[in-house]
Design a protein around this motif. Structure first.
Motif, PDB file in Angstrom:
ATOM      1  N   CYS A  16       6.637  -0.157  -1.129  1.00 13.71           N
ATOM      2  CA  CYS A  16       5.142  -0.569  -0.918  1.00 13.71           C
ATOM      3  C   CYS A  16       5.101  -1.888  -0.070  1.00 13.71           C
ATOM      4  N   ASP A  17       4.476  -1.759   1.056  1.00 11.22           N
ATOM      5  CA  ASP A  17       4.228  -2.992   2.026  1.00 11.22           C
ATOM      6  C   ASP A  17       2.845  -3.700   1.805  1.00 11.22           C
ATOM      7  N   HIS A  19      -0.329  -3.000   2.258  1.00 11.53           N
ATOM      8  CA  HIS A  19      -1.213  -3.030   3.478  1.00 11.53           C
ATOM      9  C   HIS A  19      -2.615  -2.461   2.832  1.00 11.53           C
TER      10      HIS A  19
END
Length: 61
Positions: A16-17, A19
């Motif tokens: 997971c980034d 965003h």
């Protein structure tokens, strides 16, 4: 809801980034905590939110 009534999902927190796209695209399934990390409302995806068999993605054109 039983397993045969929907599909199970999970968040890969390592990938997971943060965003927030998942929460923006599926607010009925995914929320965000105070740090922006995804929070699943339920681990099951209801059948009415699954793609119909034979449906094409908009990118599949």
């Amino acid at each position: 809801m039983t397993r045969d009534q929907g599909h199970v999902r999970a968040v890969d927190f390592a990938a997971c980034d943060g965003h927030g796209r998942c929460a923006a695209l599926l607010p009925e399934l995914v929320g965000r905590d105070e740090w922006g990390s995804p929070v699943l409302h339920s681990p099951m995806v209801p059948p009415d939110l699954l793609p119909t068999p034979g449906a094409r993605s908009p990118r599949a054109r």
